[in-house]
Write a protein that holds these residues in place. Structure first.
Motif, PDB file in Angstrom:
ATOM      1  N   ASP A  87     -14.453  -2.369  72.855  1.00 27.67           N
ATOM      2  CA  ASP A  87     -13.651  -2.998  73.966  1.00 27.67           C
ATOM      3  C   ASP A  87     -12.174  -3.602  73.212  1.00 27.67           C
ATOM      4  O   ASP A  87     -11.732  -4.759  73.966  1.00 27.67           O
ATOM      5  CB  ASP A  87     -14.240  -3.705  75.008  1.00 27.67           C
ATOM      6  CG  ASP A  87     -13.525  -4.129  76.260  1.00 27.67           C
ATOM      7  OD1 ASP A  87     -12.671  -2.964  76.558  1.00 27.67           O
ATOM      8  OD2 ASP A  87     -13.738  -4.861  76.935  1.00 27.67           O
ATOM      9  N   ALA A  88     -11.683  -3.155  72.225  1.00 28.36           N
ATOM     10  CA  ALA A  88     -10.459  -3.830  71.533  1.00 28.36           C
ATOM     11  C   ALA A  88      -9.408  -2.791  71.321  1.00 28.36           C
ATOM     12  O   ALA A  88      -9.611  -1.857  71.114  1.00 28.36           O
ATOM     13  CB  ALA A  88     -10.980  -4.165  70.154  1.00 28.36           C
ATOM     14  N   HIS A  89      -8.226  -3.354  71.743  1.00 25.81           N
ATOM     15  CA  HIS A  89      -6.964  -2.593  71.597  1.00 25.81           C
ATOM     16  C   HIS A  89      -6.093  -2.968  70.443  1.00 25.81           C
ATOM     17  O   HIS A  89      -4.825  -3.108  70.456  1.00 25.81           O
ATOM     18  CB  HIS A  89      -6.308  -2.346  72.984  1.00 25.81           C
ATOM     19  CG  HIS A  89      -7.305  -1.838  74.009  1.00 25.81           C
ATOM     20  ND1 HIS A  89      -7.411  -0.484  73.941  1.00 25.81           N
ATOM     21  CD2 HIS A  89      -7.915  -2.374  74.918  1.00 25.81           C
ATOM     22  CE1 HIS A  89      -8.256  -0.008  75.074  1.00 25.81           C
ATOM     23  NE2 HIS A  89      -8.736  -1.124  75.433  1.00 25.81           N
ATOM     24  N   LYS A  90      -6.650  -3.943  69.555  1.00 26.01           N
ATOM     25  CA  LYS A  90      -5.936  -4.558  68.341  1.00 26.01           C
ATOM     26  C   LYS A  90      -6.875  -4.448  67.102  1.00 26.01           C
ATOM     27  O   LYS A  90      -8.166  -4.613  67.342  1.00 26.01           O
ATOM     28  CB  LYS A  90      -5.776  -6.014  68.792  1.00 26.01           C
ATOM     29  CG  LYS A  90      -5.083  -6.183  69.768  1.00 26.01           C
ATOM     30  CD  LYS A  90      -4.902  -7.732  70.083  1.00 26.01           C
ATOM     31  CE  LYS A  90      -3.890  -8.127  71.389  1.00 26.01           C
ATOM     32  NZ  LYS A  90      -3.929  -9.484  71.745  1.00 26.01           N
ATOM     33  N   LEU A  91      -6.406  -3.856  66.196  1.00 24.26           N
ATOM     34  CA  LEU A  91      -7.227  -3.727  64.962  1.00 24.26           C
ATOM     35  C   LEU A  91      -6.531  -4.207  63.705  1.00 24.26           C
ATOM     36  O   LEU A  91      -5.393  -4.391  63.588  1.00 24.26           O
ATOM     37  CB  LEU A  91      -7.163  -2.117  64.566  1.00 24.26           C
ATOM     38  CG  LEU A  91      -7.495  -1.142  65.703  1.00 24.26           C
ATOM     39  CD1 LEU A  91      -7.217   0.465  65.160  1.00 24.26           C
ATOM     40  CD2 LEU A  91      -9.057  -1.257  65.959  1.00 24.26           C
ATOM     41  N   LEU A  92      -7.365  -4.684  63.044  1.00 20.26           N
ATOM     42  CA  LEU A  92      -7.167  -5.427  61.545  1.00 20.26           C
ATOM     43  C   LEU A  92      -7.826  -4.899  60.569  1.00 20.26           C
ATOM     44  O   LEU A  92      -9.115  -4.503  60.536  1.00 20.26           O
ATOM     45  CB  LEU A  92      -7.588  -6.977  61.798  1.00 20.26           C
ATOM     46  CG  LEU A  92      -7.278  -7.677  60.665  1.00 20.26           C
ATOM     47  CD1 LEU A  92      -6.832  -9.268  60.881  1.00 20.26           C
ATOM     48  CD2 LEU A  92      -8.002  -7.764  59.441  1.00 20.26           C
ATOM     49  N   LEU A  93      -7.141  -4.233  59.589  1.00 20.63           N
ATOM     50  CA  LEU A  93      -7.792  -3.657  58.290  1.00 20.63           C
ATOM     51  C   LEU A  93      -6.994  -3.847  57.050  1.00 20.63           C
ATOM     52  O   LEU A  93      -5.949  -4.308  57.007  1.00 20.63           O
ATOM     53  CB  LEU A  93      -7.914  -2.108  58.500  1.00 20.63           C
ATOM     54  CG  LEU A  93      -6.901  -1.143  58.762  1.00 20.63           C
ATOM     55  CD1 LEU A  93      -7.327   0.207  58.139  1.00 20.63           C
ATOM     56  CD2 LEU A  93      -6.304  -0.994  60.139  1.00 20.63           C
TER      57      LEU A  93
END
Length: 122
Positions: free
Chosen positions: A41-47
């Motif tokens: 339920d996330a619309h922000k990603l960190l990689l």
């Protein structure tokens, strides 16, 4: 690939960790966005930068533009964490600078700074 969620208030960031390239094509970016949305339920990603194909950072391949256009279309924000100082391309440096001035895409040196930027970007 492993996904954990960092939540601050109602803001949810999917932290993606894995060995090797996680985003190497437009389809892989779309699959990652869908996975983060459906399972986290996330619309922000960190990689990490190591999880992004090196072609992404060669602007002439147009991979960065194609992928970031999909992120824009689906309203997903992304931060890529790593050392970007090793690239000689003025165009790439300008691209990274412009992205970091906005609220959608971030290229930052450390995870804490990236999480702060993503959580502030609503």
């Amino acid at each position: 690939m492993n996904m954990t969620i960092d939540q601050r208030g109602t803001s949810r960031v999917a932290i993606i960790e894995g060995d090797g390239v996680v985003i190497g094509s437009v389809q892989e970016a779309l699959d990652l966005m869908a996975d983060a949305s459906y399972n986290g339920d996330a619309h922000k990603l960190l990689l990490d930068k190591a999880n992004v194909a090196e072609d992404f950072f060669e602007l002439r391949t147009k991979l960065a533009g194609d992928i970031l256009q999909k992120f824009t279309n689906y309203g997903v924000k992304i931060a890529i964490v790593g050392d970007f100082g090793g690239y000689d391309s003025k165009s790439l440096r300008d691209f990274i600078y412009e992205c970091n001035q906005g609220k959608r895409f971030f290229f930052l040196a450390d995870r804490a700074e990236a999480l702060d930027a993503l959580h502030a970007a609503d």
